[in-house]
Write a protein that holds these residues in place. Structure first.
Motif, PDB file in Angstrom:
ATOM      1  N   GLY A   1      44.276   2.959  26.323  1.00  0.00           N
ATOM      2  CA  GLY A   1      43.195   1.994  26.272  1.00  0.00           C
ATOM      3  C   GLY A   1      41.990   2.634  25.655  1.00  0.00           C
ATOM      4  O   GLY A   1      42.057   3.151  24.552  1.00  0.00           O
ATOM      5  N   VAL A   2      40.900   2.624  26.353  1.00  0.00           N
ATOM      6  CA  VAL A   2      39.667   3.033  25.705  1.00  0.00           C
ATOM      7  C   VAL A   2      38.943   4.144  26.440  1.00  0.00           C
ATOM      8  O   VAL A   2      37.742   4.145  26.550  1.00  0.00           O
ATOM      9  N   LEU A   3      39.692   5.097  26.917  1.00  0.00           N
ATOM     10  CA  LEU A   3      39.043   6.283  27.451  1.00  0.00           C
ATOM     11  C   LEU A   3      38.598   7.142  26.272  1.00  0.00           C
ATOM     12  O   LEU A   3      39.240   7.170  25.235  1.00  0.00           O
ATOM     13  N   ARG A   4      37.483   7.797  26.443  1.00  0.00           N
ATOM     14  CA  ARG A   4      37.049   8.688  25.383  1.00  0.00           C
ATOM     15  C   ARG A   4      36.851  10.071  25.979  1.00  0.00           C
ATOM     16  O   ARG A   4      36.187  10.224  27.002  1.00  0.00           O
ATOM     17  N   LEU A   5      37.427  11.049  25.319  1.00  0.00           N
ATOM     18  CA  LEU A   5      37.222  12.424  25.748  1.00  0.00           C
ATOM     19  C   LEU A   5      36.464  13.132  24.647  1.00  0.00           C
ATOM     20  O   LEU A   5      36.858  13.089  23.494  1.00  0.00           O
ATOM     21  N   VAL A   6      35.379  13.763  25.021  1.00  0.00           N
ATOM     22  CA  VAL A   6      34.673  14.584  24.057  1.00  0.00           C
ATOM     23  C   VAL A   6      35.100  16.011  24.333  1.00  0.00           C
ATOM     24  O   VAL A   6      34.730  16.600  25.338  1.00  0.00           O
ATOM     25  N   ALA A   7      35.926  16.528  23.459  1.00  0.00           N
ATOM     26  CA  ALA A   7      36.518  17.834  23.704  1.00  0.00           C
ATOM     27  C   ALA A   7      35.903  18.851  22.765  1.00  0.00           C
ATOM     28  O   ALA A   7      35.739  18.592  21.580  1.00  0.00           O
ATOM     29  N   LYS A   8      35.558  19.991  23.325  1.00  0.00           N
ATOM     30  CA  LYS A   8      35.155  21.101  22.474  1.00  0.00           C
ATOM     31  C   LYS A   8      36.389  21.942  22.268  1.00  0.00           C
ATOM     32  O   LYS A   8      37.001  22.420  23.222  1.00  0.00           O
ATOM     33  N   VAL A   9      36.768  22.096  21.026  1.00  0.00           N
ATOM     34  CA  VAL A   9      37.988  22.838  20.764  1.00  0.00           C
ATOM     35  C   VAL A   9      37.686  24.016  19.855  1.00  0.00           C
ATOM     36  O   VAL A   9      36.801  23.956  19.014  1.00  0.00           O
ATOM     37  N   ASP A  10      38.432  25.069  20.095  1.00  0.00           N
ATOM     38  CA  ASP A  10      38.374  26.215  19.203  1.00  0.00           C
ATOM     39  C   ASP A  10      39.774  26.337  18.627  1.00  0.00           C
ATOM     40  O   ASP A  10      40.683  26.788  19.297  1.00  0.00           O
ATOM     41  N   GLY A  11      39.938  25.905  17.406  1.00  0.00           N
ATOM     42  CA  GLY A  11      41.289  25.820  16.866  1.00  0.00           C
ATOM     43  C   GLY A  11      42.051  24.768  17.655  1.00  0.00           C
ATOM     44  O   GLY A  11      41.670  23.621  17.694  1.00  0.00           O
TER      45      GLY A  11
ATOM     46  N   LYS B   1      42.660  25.234  20.909  1.00  0.00           N
ATOM     47  CA  LYS B   1      42.393  25.437  22.325  1.00  0.00           C
ATOM     48  C   LYS B   1      41.212  24.589  22.773  1.00  0.00           C
ATOM     49  O   LYS B   1      40.169  24.584  22.133  1.00  0.00           O
ATOM     50  N   VAL B   2      41.402  23.914  23.867  1.00  0.00           N
ATOM     51  CA  VAL B   2      40.353  23.070  24.413  1.00  0.00           C
ATOM     52  C   VAL B   2      39.641  23.868  25.474  1.00  0.00           C
ATOM     53  O   VAL B   2      40.278  24.411  26.359  1.00  0.00           O
ATOM     54  N   TYR B   3      38.338  23.994  25.351  1.00  0.00           N
ATOM     55  CA  TYR B   3      37.714  24.692  26.459  1.00  0.00           C
ATOM     56  C   TYR B   3      36.613  23.912  27.151  1.00  0.00           C
ATOM     57  O   TYR B   3      35.985  24.403  28.064  1.00  0.00           O
ATOM     58  N   ASP B   4      36.399  22.710  26.727  1.00  0.00           N
ATOM     59  CA  ASP B   4      35.483  21.878  27.507  1.00  0.00           C
ATOM     60  C   ASP B   4      35.803  20.429  27.212  1.00  0.00           C
ATOM     61  O   ASP B   4      35.935  20.056  26.055  1.00  0.00           O
ATOM     62  N   VAL B   5      35.911  19.657  28.251  1.00  0.00           N
ATOM     63  CA  VAL B   5      36.230  18.252  28.055  1.00  0.00           C
ATOM     64  C   VAL B   5      35.260  17.415  28.856  1.00  0.00           C
ATOM     65  O   VAL B   5      34.935  17.737  29.987  1.00  0.00           O
TER      66      VAL B   5
ATOM     67  N   THR C   1      56.371  20.351  29.681  1.00  0.00           N
ATOM     68  CA  THR C   1      55.696  19.894  30.894  1.00  0.00           C
ATOM     69  C   THR C   1      55.720  20.896  32.040  1.00  0.00           C
ATOM     70  O   THR C   1      54.855  20.839  32.904  1.00  0.00           O
ATOM     71  N   LYS C   2      56.709  21.769  32.071  1.00  0.00           N
ATOM     72  CA  LYS C   2      56.752  22.698  33.215  1.00  0.00           C
ATOM     73  C   LYS C   2      55.631  23.724  33.082  1.00  0.00           C
ATOM     74  O   LYS C   2      55.393  24.266  32.000  1.00  0.00           O
ATOM     75  N   ASN C   3      54.991  23.990  34.202  1.00  0.00           N
ATOM     76  CA  ASN C   3      53.876  24.952  34.250  1.00  0.00           C
ATOM     77  C   ASN C   3      52.715  24.559  33.351  1.00  0.00           C
ATOM     78  O   ASN C   3      51.966  25.397  32.887  1.00  0.00           O
ATOM     79  N   VAL C   4      52.587  23.290  33.091  1.00  0.00           N
ATOM     80  CA  VAL C   4      51.461  22.810  32.295  1.00  0.00           C
ATOM     81  C   VAL C   4      50.597  21.949  33.206  1.00  0.00           C
ATOM     82  O   VAL C   4      51.104  21.077  33.906  1.00  0.00           O
ATOM     83  N   GLY C   5      49.333  22.227  33.207  1.00  0.00           N
ATOM     84  CA  GLY C   5      48.413  21.402  33.986  1.00  0.00           C
ATOM     85  C   GLY C   5      48.653  21.479  35.468  1.00  0.00           C
ATOM     86  O   GLY C   5      48.766  20.454  36.137  1.00  0.00           O
TER      87      GLY C   5
ATOM     88  N   LEU D   1      38.658  19.671  34.699  1.00  0.00           N
ATOM     89  CA  LEU D   1      39.126  20.891  35.338  1.00  0.00           C
ATOM     90  C   LEU D   1      40.509  21.282  34.832  1.00  0.00           C
ATOM     91  O   LEU D   1      40.777  22.436  34.533  1.00  0.00           O
ATOM     92  N   LEU D   2      41.375  20.272  34.749  1.00  0.00           N
ATOM     93  CA  LEU D   2      42.756  20.562  34.354  1.00  0.00           C
ATOM     94  C   LEU D   2      42.854  20.978  32.895  1.00  0.00           C
ATOM     95  O   LEU D   2      43.720  21.751  32.521  1.00  0.00           O
ATOM     96  N   LEU D   3      41.965  20.433  32.073  1.00  0.00           N
ATOM     97  CA  LEU D   3      42.136  20.619  30.644  1.00  0.00           C
ATOM     98  C   LEU D   3      41.487  21.885  30.125  1.00  0.00           C
ATOM     99  O   LEU D   3      41.687  22.256  28.987  1.00  0.00           O
ATOM    100  N   GLU D   4      40.721  22.531  30.963  1.00  0.00           N
ATOM    101  CA  GLU D   4      40.025  23.708  30.480  1.00  0.00           C
ATOM    102  C   GLU D   4      41.021  24.785  30.069  1.00  0.00           C
ATOM    103  O   GLU D   4      41.873  25.207  30.843  1.00  0.00           O
ATOM    104  N   GLY D   5      40.941  25.191  28.813  1.00  0.00           N
ATOM    105  CA  GLY D   5      41.829  26.250  28.343  1.00  0.00           C
ATOM    106  C   GLY D   5      43.196  25.784  27.914  1.00  0.00           C
ATOM    107  O   GLY D   5      44.021  26.577  27.523  1.00  0.00           O
ATOM    108  N   ALA D   6      43.425  24.476  27.991  1.00  0.00           N
ATOM    109  CA  ALA D   6      44.728  23.969  27.560  1.00  0.00           C
ATOM    110  C   ALA D   6      44.753  23.873  26.045  1.00  0.00           C
ATOM    111  O   ALA D   6      43.728  23.831  25.392  1.00  0.00           O
ATOM    112  N   LEU D   7      45.944  23.817  25.504  1.00  0.00           N
ATOM    113  CA  LEU D   7      46.073  23.556  24.079  1.00  0.00           C
ATOM    114  C   LEU D   7      46.004  22.052  23.854  1.00  0.00           C
ATOM    115  O   LEU D   7      46.218  21.269  24.773  1.00  0.00           O
ATOM    116  N   LEU D   8      45.717  21.688  22.645  1.00  0.00           N
ATOM    117  CA  LEU D   8      45.548  20.263  22.363  1.00  0.00           C
ATOM    118  C   LEU D   8      46.790  19.435  22.718  1.00  0.00           C
ATOM    119  O   LEU D   8      46.653  18.361  23.309  1.00  0.00           O
ATOM    120  N   PRO D   9      48.000  19.889  22.386  1.00  0.00           N
ATOM    121  CA  PRO D   9      49.165  19.100  22.802  1.00  0.00           C
ATOM    122  C   PRO D   9      49.262  18.998  24.319  1.00  0.00           C
ATOM    123  O   PRO D   9      49.685  17.969  24.851  1.00  0.00           O
TER     124      PRO D   9
END
Lengths: 181, 101, 398, 172, 323, 121
Positions: free
Chosen positions: C40-50, C52-56, C232-236, C372-380
């Motif tokens: 739907g229409v959720l918006r995430l403003v993500a700061k990414v380095d390459g 890697k997401v380090y702030d959402v 999906t295993k060990n992710v998030g 919290l969950l997305l900090e440091g995750a990769l974009l996929p």
């Protein structure tokens, strides 16, 4: 349940039980301590929600309360435990003139968004909140929509935001009832 | 086919590379210019190989080696440029005037 | 009272919603509102380095419809229509806690048969919601086929809901004091058999059997897939403690290893009459969240099958006054919805409508965990984690 | 062999043109793409000179790999999209043109006077033979090359890694 | 000269038909695997739907955002298309039915296919869009990472065939009596197919496009005809890589026991059948797998496929020299 | 025309055909397609909100390392092909040669893996 209730009664003065829900009324100065206590000693770790009620006799929409109330904000949090059906609501009353209260984010991280919602909807200031910003409403939105004094017929105040209006603007202001149902 | 036009073109490529090295400010562009020079050399090797048509194919083999070395050179060269960029936030060679920082 | 146009606040907000140029090393990436996998229409403003997401920063409000405000000017029967549309994937479930709250305040005893019908339809709504999740989640991790299977299987359940209520997504079937006579029944004099359409039991049994088969199929098709496991295993990973502090509930909480289900803890519907398991995850990772939901589908199907067998006869409606006025009082009724704990805090002043209606929705609290969950995750992973939370924007924004 | 020569001269002309674009364009990405064309035309020239294996090596290694590396480099050093006014050192332009012009004249003079020959291509040169020579006569340089490549690999990784570590400390 | 034109005409037919056949196969395969009808209404039960697709895209507006680097953006699809089409030149349908039987056939194919990397990378870069840039980088990273296993897997075949000419390779297989996939290149074949799937950017290696993450990756800003060029190239690439794989590993235009005198007649049919079978496997994989994550993809290439293909080369070489 | 040139002229024609196909499609489309641009339509896609910051940014050095690894191994492949077609003639000598060559480069790959440059976290 009984045991829990008696323990609650020992610790807090102003409690009552309504439909299996324990309501604790506290003074706004006791707000943080109460929650800390409930979390640590009563094992109410699940933060369900936080919201407010705008008590006002002069309402622009809906019906006024049946008996007159003193204008104030009542802030309510709901805490529970994931493994039993202990359910506690904590409420406090704050003045409408100076609507502020200490934030619960330190105790319950989940309070963050709920407080932001209450902040934008009621204009209640949560002190020590890490980022007290609007949650839902767009940039430049004026007013606090959940206040009873806030007109629901917002389209009379502000034009439709899109380029094309879905329907024509009402020619003249209609009465509240006819617009709102 | 007469070889001289090809040789002159190679010379022109070489001097264009020199021009690029002298004029360009961006380190990556300088590396690009170096590629032009190496390319001019390659062309010369190949044209002489064709001229001599020797059984050892030395011109071709040397060209392959040059291409190999050029690849390694670009790899290292760009790595250095990236490192400088990370430290200086610029790829401008005029800024790289210190031997050590 | 703080004016929201206070320049201080205003500046903060505009920084958050990135309407200013940011001179940083990193890329600020807007994911949503128009993005294929933001439900739907959720918006995430993500700061990414390459990658890697380090702030959402989630930005909500694109679907804010002000239900709490609207509820203040509507009567109780009208609000049933509104609440249908909160979590539209499981429309029926939304009605239950609200109606139960009003009934509780009015002290109406709902007939057993009505309760059973409610329970059956709620569980069907849960199944259909989990079907949607299954298909959509597979799509988000890149498998394109399962969504067609899920939608096809969900159709059977929706058909059943439609045959009873007349609506597929927004049934508006509950009435204070019971349920509406079923849509397909038509006028008949025998009051006690007109409620459910002919052949409903038989069709339900077949459909629930199919649901169990479909869940099994999903376990093999998606859960057994090595690539899916790798994704999906060990992710998030979400720990139980954090989940509780954030008010995360439902399958997500259970996936973190907490055996908590409001169906057993509270008595808004007669779940205590049936036998069912509460699936619990181990690690609290995306795979567990997926797994718990698939297993839940089977349990729900089992509950429905049991409820069909033990369906009591009797009236569908308790006696209620013609004009519904709820006595003064307040109550909070919570229910285990497909997405988690949904509750309505009704403050009544004795009028036709509530003085204040607080809607506690599951997705709102559930996605507050996202930063919290997305900090440091990769974009996929961001997509995989976001999908595993299974939120619906109507449920977030209300 | 009329067509052959026309094609060759045409290739040379295009080669010069695209090489000139590499050093004169003010858009970084355009320079890299011009280099792609320069190399492709060089490969064509090699094909015309019957050295097909070298031509394809040029395509495989240069266009397929080195240019990609260049593009990565350009993107990492944050070259701006579009024209870049800062790209050239304007005060060096004249001196650069003078020096390179002098070199060109000198080289041309030497090459034109020094070499005078005619090439007649009869067949493509044999790759099999090339391989045989490469791996028998030139076996020592061949093995040395592997060391050079290893050194480049390790050097490149060390350089790139080191600066990644720096970034971690300073900026993130 | 007419000779050349005939060959190019033949190639044009093969390239476009290959793309169209594989599009139909992909779409019909999808509908079959997803228990749904699929395209039905355009002509012959939906079987001429790719033509309608082309017509649709041709009529669409070609939107070029203002921010883009226009010349680069406009011509990026051309690199991809040209590199795909050029691959068709070396695949033999029979010993004589081949556009250009180069001495360096397979080496040429590998060299020219690397041109596509530049296309996707510049497409992603010039779009001035974050999703495109990430998609372009991912695509380039993926293409280069899987180009290597592709090249190295071919080396095994070249060692066995002692030639780089594709006709020569097939003739060698005819001489052996069995295709190379039976004659010791099983590992090579598997590596080649995995790497080829990644080169085509198909599921499970479609993260450069990754519609649920990067919306459309490096193609995000492309619309209309330029998008169509990427789209056609994708299927051309799929067709030609399958054809090359069947030529290298599955015996190309010949099947054992068939008389070689008649190869000109049955050759094209045999090759197309083999290609279609490989294509069908790719279709089945596409519609039944989720997508890998970018780091898992790179790990697979560098830690598994490349060492494996190097070992494959050494083992093949030892077998060749020793026996 | 000798067969060598014959082959490569055909290749050139094929490349020309590829380019022709692109130009043809673009040409046909340019006749048929509508063209009604306006500012919003020509905006960069960023999920429905105005684009933020510059459209590109510093990318991971990681991709550069992949590129470097690729270049090195690509060069290796260049040497392997002439060797592969001559293996019979070169015999054990060539075998040992290539063993050494590949082994040395494998050291590089192992070094890269050990240094975790291929790791993403």
């Amino acid at each position: 349940m009984e045991e829990f209730l008696s323990k609650i009664n020992e610790n807090f003065i102003n409690t009552d039980v309504e439909f299996e829900t324990i309501n604790i009324k506290v003074d706004s100065s006791q707000w943080v301590e109460t929650h800390q206590k409930l979390k640590d000693e009563f094992d109410l770790k699940f933060f369900s929600w936080l919201s407010a009620i705008d008590w006002d006799n002069e309402v622009s929409i809906g019906e006024a309360p049946k008996e007159s109330v003193s204008p104030s904000f009542e802030i309510i949090t709901c805490l529970s435990n994931v493994s039993n059906n202990n359910l506690v609501t904590v409420s406090t009353t704050i003045s409408k003139l100076e609507p502020k209260i200490t934030s619960l984010v330190e105790i319950y991280a989940g309070a963050n968004w709920h407080e932001r919602e209450a902040y934008e909807m009621f204009g209640i200031n949560f002190e020590n909140h890490p980022n007290l910003e609007k949650l839902y409403l767009p940039d430049g939105y004026e007013g606090n929509p959940m206040l009873k004094s806030f007109e629901l017929i917002s389209r009379e105040v502000k034009p439709w935001p899109g380029e094309v209006d879905v329907e024509g603007m009402p020619e003249e202001p209609e009465s509240d009832e006819s617009v709102d149902g | 086919m007469i070889v001289q036009p090809v040789l002159v073109t190679a010379a022109a490529l070489f001097s264009l590379g020199i021009y690029g090295i002298l004029v360009r400010r961006n380190a990556v562009m300088v590396l690009l210019s170096i590629e032009l020079i190496l390319n001019a050399v390659n062309i010369n090797f190949i044209i002489f190989d064709s001229m001599l048509a020797d059984s050892l194919m030395q011109g071709q083999i040397f060209t392959i080696f040059i291409i190999t070395i050029a690849a390694a050179e670009v790899g290292i060269g760009l790595a250095i440029v990236l490192m400088l960029f990370r430290n200086r936030q610029t790829a401008n060679i005029n800024e790289f005037d210190l031997m050590k920082w | 009272m703080v004016n929201t146009l206070d320049p201080q606040n205003f500046n903060n907000f505009s920084e958050a919603s990135v309407s200013v140029e940011i001179e940083t090393e990193d890329m600020t990436l807007n994911i949503g509102p128009q993005h294929p996998s933001t439900h739907g229409v959720l918006r995430l403003v993500a700061k990414v380095d390459g990658e890697k997401v380090y702030d959402v920063k989630p930005v909500l409000g694109y679907m804010h419809r002000g239900y709490e405000k609207l509820a203040e000017v509507r009567s109780y029967p009208q609000i049933t229509t509104l609440v249908n549309r909160i979590d539209w994937v499981a429309g029926f479930s939304n009605e239950i806690p609200f109606i139960a709250g009003a009934e509780r305040l009015m002290e109406i005893e709902v007939p057993e048969r009505a309760k059973h019908i409610r329970l059956i339809l709620t569980e069907m709504a849960r199944i259909s919601s989990h079907f949607v999740f299954n298909g959509a989640y597979a799509l988000e991790v890149g498998a394109l086929t399962p969504i067609f299977y899920a939608m096809e299987d969900r159709e059977r359940v929706l058909d059943l809901i439609e045959s009873v209520t007349g609506g597929r997504f927004h049934p508006n079937f509950n009435r204070i004091g019971g349920v509406k006579p079923a849509a397909g029944s038509g006028p008949t004099t025998k009051k006690d058999i007109q409620d459910l359409p002919a052949g409903f039991y038989r069709d339900t049994k077949v459909a629930m059997q199919k649901v169990i088969e479909a869940a099994d199929q999903f376990q093999n098709l998606i859960g057994g897939n090595e690539v899916f496991k790798k994704r999906t295993k060990n992710v998030g990973i979400l720990t139980a403690e954090t989940a509780e502090a954030f008010g995360v509930s439902g399958p997500i909480l259970r996936a973190s290893g907490v055996k908590s289900d409001l169906r057993t803890l509270t008595d808004y519907l007669p779940y205590d009459q049936f036998e069912y398991d509460i699936p619990v995850g181990e690690n609290g990772d995306c795979y567990d969240r997926w797994d718990v939901r698939v297993k839940e589908m089977v349990e729900s199907a089992k509950i429905v099958l049991q409820a069909i067998d033990s369906m009591p006869s009797g009236p569908l409606q308790a006696k209620v006054p013609k004009v519904i006025k709820v006595p003064k009082g307040r109550t909070y009724v919570r229910a285990e919805n497909p997405k988690g704990e949904m509750g309505y805090y009704i403050v009544s002043d004795g009028g036709l409508g509530p003085y204040r209606l607080k809607v506690r929705t599951a997705s709102f609290s559930n996605i507050s965990i996202l930063p919290l969950l997305l900090e440091g995750a990769l974009l996929p992973d961001l997509i995989a984690i976001m999908g595993s939370l299974d939120f619906v924007l109507g449920d977030v924004d209300r | 062999m009329e067509i052959y020569e026309i094609v060759t001269y045409f290739t040379l002309l295009l080669l010069l043109f695209s090489a000139a674009r590499v050093v004169t364009t003010s858009n970084v990405i355009h320079a890299a793409i011009s280099l792609v064309f320069t190399l492709a035309l060089t490969a064509t020239l090699f094909l015309l000179l019957s050295t097909q294996f070298v031509a394809l090596v040029l395509v495989l290694v240069y266009i397929g790999a080195v240019i990609v590396l260049f593009l990565f480099g350009i993107m990492i050093t944050r070259a701006p999209l579009g024209k870049n006014a800062e790209l050239d050192n304007d005060k060096n332009k004249l001196i650069g043109a003078t020096i390179s012009g002098a070199i060109f004249l000198l080289f041309s003079y030497i090459l034109i006077n020094g070499f005078d020959g005619e090439i007649v291509i009869t067949s493509g040169s044999s790759t099999e033979l090339l391989g045989e020579i490469l791996l028998s006569r030139f076996v020592f340089p061949f093995e040395i090359v592997s060391f050079v490549l290893l050194a480049a690999l390790i050097g490149g990784i060390t350089l790139a890694r080191k600066d990644e570590a720096l970034v971690d400390e300073d900026q993130v | 000269m007419t000779d050349v034109l005939v060959k190019v005409g033949f190639l044009a037919l093969a390239a476009l038909n290959g793309a169209i056949i594989f599009t139909i196969m992909d779409v019909k395969g999808a509908s079959w695997m997803q228990r749904r009808p699929g395209p039905l209404h355009v002509g012959l039960r939906g079987f001429i739907f790719p033509l309608a697709e082309i017509l649709k895209f041709v009529q669409k507006e070609d939107i070029i955002p203002t921010e883009v680097d226009r010349p680069v953006f406009k011509w990026a699809p051309a690199y991809v298309m040209v590199s795909c089409v050029a691959l068709f030149a070396v695949v033999p349908m029979s010993p004589t039915l081949v556009v250009a039987d180069l001495e360096l056939g397979i080496f040429f194919a590998l060299a020219i296919s690397s041109l596509g990397t530049i296309g996707v990378l510049t497409a992603g870069w010039s779009s001035a869009n974050k999703y495109s840039l990430m998609g372009g980088l991912r695509a380039a990273g993926q293409l280069i990472a899987y180009e290597l296993p592709l090249i190295l897997a071919v080396v095994g075949v070249v060692i066995q065939a002692e030639t780089m000419s594709l006709v020569g390779i097939v003739e060698k297989q005819i001489e052996w009596g069995v295709p190379f996939v039976v004659g010791g290149q099983v590992v090579g074949f598997l590596i080649f197919m995995v790497a080829a799937t990644a080169e085509m950017m198909r599921v499970p290696f479609d993260m450069p496009i990754g519609e649920s993450e990067l919306t459309m990756g490096f193609m995000t800003e492309y619309s209309g005809i330029r998008f169509l060029i990427f789209y056609i190239s994708e299927y051309m690439n799929m067709f030609i890589l399958c054809a090359i794989a069947s030529t290298l590993f599955l015996g190309g235009y010949h099947v054992p026991l068939l008389p070689t005198e008649w190869v000109n007649f049955y050759g094209p049919v045999v090759l197309l059948t083999k290609t279609a079978i490989l294509g069908f496997i790719l279709v089945a994989v596409r519609w039944s797998q989720p997508r890998f994550r970018e780091d898992q993809l790179q790990n697979l290439a560098w830690k598994i496929l490349i060492p494996a293909s190097l070992i494959n080369i050494l083992v093949t070489a030892v077998m060749k020299v020793g026996f | 025309m000798i067969s060598y040139f014959q082959d490569y002229v055909t290749i050139a024609a094929v490349l020309g055909f590829g380019l022709f196909l692109v130009v043809l499609l673009l040409g046909v489309a340019s006749v048929l397609r509508p063209n009604k641009p306006y500012a919003e339509k020509l905006q960069t896609y960023e999920c429905g909100v105005d684009p933020v910051g510059s459209g590109w940014s510093q990318t991971y050095v990681r991709y550069y390392i992949f590129g470097l690894l690729f270049v090195i191994f690509d060069v290796e492949a260049v040497f392997i092909f002439p060797w592969a077609i001559n293996l019979e003639k070169l015999g054990y000598f060539g075998l040992i040669e290539m063993f050494v060559f590949i082994f040395i480069l494998l050291i590089g790959l192992i070094y890269a893996i050990r240094k975790d440059v291929l790791k993403w976290e």
